[in-house]
Each structure stands twice: as structure tokens, then as C-alpha cells.
Design a protein around this motif. Structure first.
Motif, PDB file in Angstrom:
ATOM      1  N   ASN A 100       0.656  -1.180   0.102  1.00 41.09           N
ATOM      2  CA  ASN A 100       0.085  -0.206  -0.035  1.00 41.09           C
ATOM      3  C   ASN A 100       0.950   1.322  -0.093  1.00 41.09           C
ATOM      4  N   PRO A 101       1.057   2.041  -0.982  1.00 34.16           N
ATOM      5  CA  PRO A 101       2.161   2.952  -1.304  1.00 34.16           C
ATOM      6  C   PRO A 101       1.268   4.156  -0.396  1.00 34.16           C
ATOM      7  N   ALA A 102       0.189   4.282  -0.547  1.00 40.02           N
ATOM      8  CA  ALA A 102      -0.286   5.423   0.114  1.00 40.02           C
ATOM      9  C   ALA A 102       0.082   5.327   1.637  1.00 40.02           C
ATOM     10  N   LEU A 103      -0.071   4.290   2.192  1.00 38.50           N
ATOM     11  CA  LEU A 103       0.161   4.107   3.751  1.00 38.50           C
ATOM     12  C   LEU A 103       1.882   4.199   3.812  1.00 38.50           C
ATOM     13  N   LEU A 104       2.602   3.695   3.166  1.00 35.90           N
ATOM     14  CA  LEU A 104       3.890   3.741   3.051  1.00 35.90           C
ATOM     15  C   LEU A 104       4.522   5.186   3.192  1.00 35.90           C
ATOM     16  N   ARG A 105       3.628   6.110   2.391  1.00 32.38           N
ATOM     17  CA  ARG A 105       4.016   7.588   2.437  1.00 32.38           C
ATOM     18  C   ARG A 105       3.833   7.980   3.815  1.00 32.38           C
ATOM     19  N   GLN A 106       2.611   7.629   4.358  1.00 32.78           N
ATOM     20  CA  GLN A 106       2.443   8.184   5.623  1.00 32.78           C
ATOM     21  C   GLN A 106       3.131   7.636   6.591  1.00 32.78           C
ATOM     22  N   VAL A 107       3.597   6.450   6.926  1.00 34.72           N
ATOM     23  CA  VAL A 107       4.678   6.025   7.679  1.00 34.72           C
ATOM     24  C   VAL A 107       5.910   6.892   7.471  1.00 34.72           C
ATOM     25  N   LEU A 108       6.428   7.116   6.093  1.00 38.36           N
ATOM     26  CA  LEU A 108       7.721   7.654   5.992  1.00 38.36           C
ATOM     27  C   LEU A 108       7.371   9.146   6.492  1.00 38.36           C
TER      28      LEU A 108
END
Length: 173
Positions: A35-43
Motif C-alpha cells: 500500500n504505497p499511500a500508507l507507506l508514504r504516511q509511515v515515511l
């Protein structure tokens, strides 16, 4: 005669156990990686939390290691760097998620102790994937060289394309 000397141990025979509580983050990381969108949030959360942390000595090195992990994840999510195994990315995401979550092995609100387990996880992960991190560092260097030799501004890489922003001054860490 058997001896307990560390000098007699061969590096390839030393097995390091993951820090306590880290295993449960591996399953979460495998799902997050899809899930790239969630990964961006984690970043974003990790970059924000890292910017609030000061450190010296060993913590300064852990901060540098975490910045490298964040840069790898950022390049992976952007699709810029894919010369890395899925297993490595799961481990990287798990380490970053562990760092972000305030209630992990040792809650972050326990002043002075809350980041010790985070540092242990980051150090463990960096040791496990050191070869792939070195390859990523070489790729980053090549990208910087390519950007430096290009006259066209469209081909130049922004610092943010390679490393997450570090709001704190590196000299104060």
C-alpha cells in the motif's frame, strides 16, 4: 580443547536474534508494503518523529542508519530504486514502523529508555541488510553524479529525492 574466546568465532556462524517484539511488525510490514499511500504516511511520521529526536554518540549513528532506511523506502515507493529484495523491504518497513509506533517493546514516553529498543531494532536491521544498503548507497552516489554532470535542470535530482528531510541540524545531534 574448547574455548569461549570471541576470537575463535567465525562471523558467518554468529546468529543474532531479532530484538524482542520485532517479529510482530514483520507481518504488518508485509501488508504495508502493498500500500504505497500508507507507506508514504509511515515515511512522513518517521521523518517527523526523527526530527524531534536529538542524540549524540551512538544515537547519532542510529539516526544516520535510520535516515538511510528512510531514503531506501522513499526511493522504493517512488519506483526509483527496485534493485532490492522484497524480503529486505519488508524488514525495512518493519523497522520504520517499529520506530513510529509509540507503544512497541518499550513505550517511547519512558524518557531515556523508550528509544533504546528502537535503536536496537534499527541496528539489527542495518546489520541484517548491510549488503543491500551498501548497494543502495552506491546507487545514490551514481544518481548524484549523474545529476551533477547534467546541464538540464529537469534531470537534476533534488536532495529530497535521495534522502528524507532531516529538520534538525546534523551538527546538533
Amino acid at each position: 580443547m574448547r574455548t569461549n574466546s570471541l576470537r575463535n568465532l567465525q562471523p558467518e556462524r554468529i546468529v543474532v536474534k531479532p530484538p524482542r517484539g520485532f517479529a510482530r511488525f514483520l507481518l504488518r510490514a508485509a501488508r504495508l508494503l502493498k500500500n504505497p499511500a500508507l507507506l508514504r504516511q509511515v515515511l512522513a511520521q518517521a521523518s517527523s518523529k526523527l526530527g524531534r529526536r536529538e542524540g549524540s554518540g551512538a544515537l547519532r549513528e542510529v539516526k544516520k542508519q535510520l535516515l538511510r532506511l528512510l531514503a531506501l523506502l522513499k526511493a522504493y515507493v517512488a519506483g526509483d530504486y527496485r534493485d532490492v529484495s522484497t524480503q529486505t523491504m519488508v524488514i525495512v518497513v518493519a523497522a520504520i514502523a517499529y520506530f513510529v509506533v509509540p507503544f512497541d517493546g518499550v513505550p517511547d514516553f519512558l524518557f531515556g529508555w523508550g528509544l533504546v529498543d528502537d535503536a536496537a531494532v534499527i541496528t539489527y536491521v542495518v546489520a541484517q541488510i548491510s549488503g543491500e544498503l551498501e548497494a543502495f548507497a552506491r546507487w545514490q552516489d551514481a544518481q548524484r553524479e549523474k545529476a551533477g554532470s547534467s546541464d538540464a535542470p529537469d534531470n537534476a535530482l533534488n536532495k529530497d529525492d535521495n534522502l528524507p528531510s532531516d529538520p534538525s541540524d546534523d551538527d546538533d545531534c
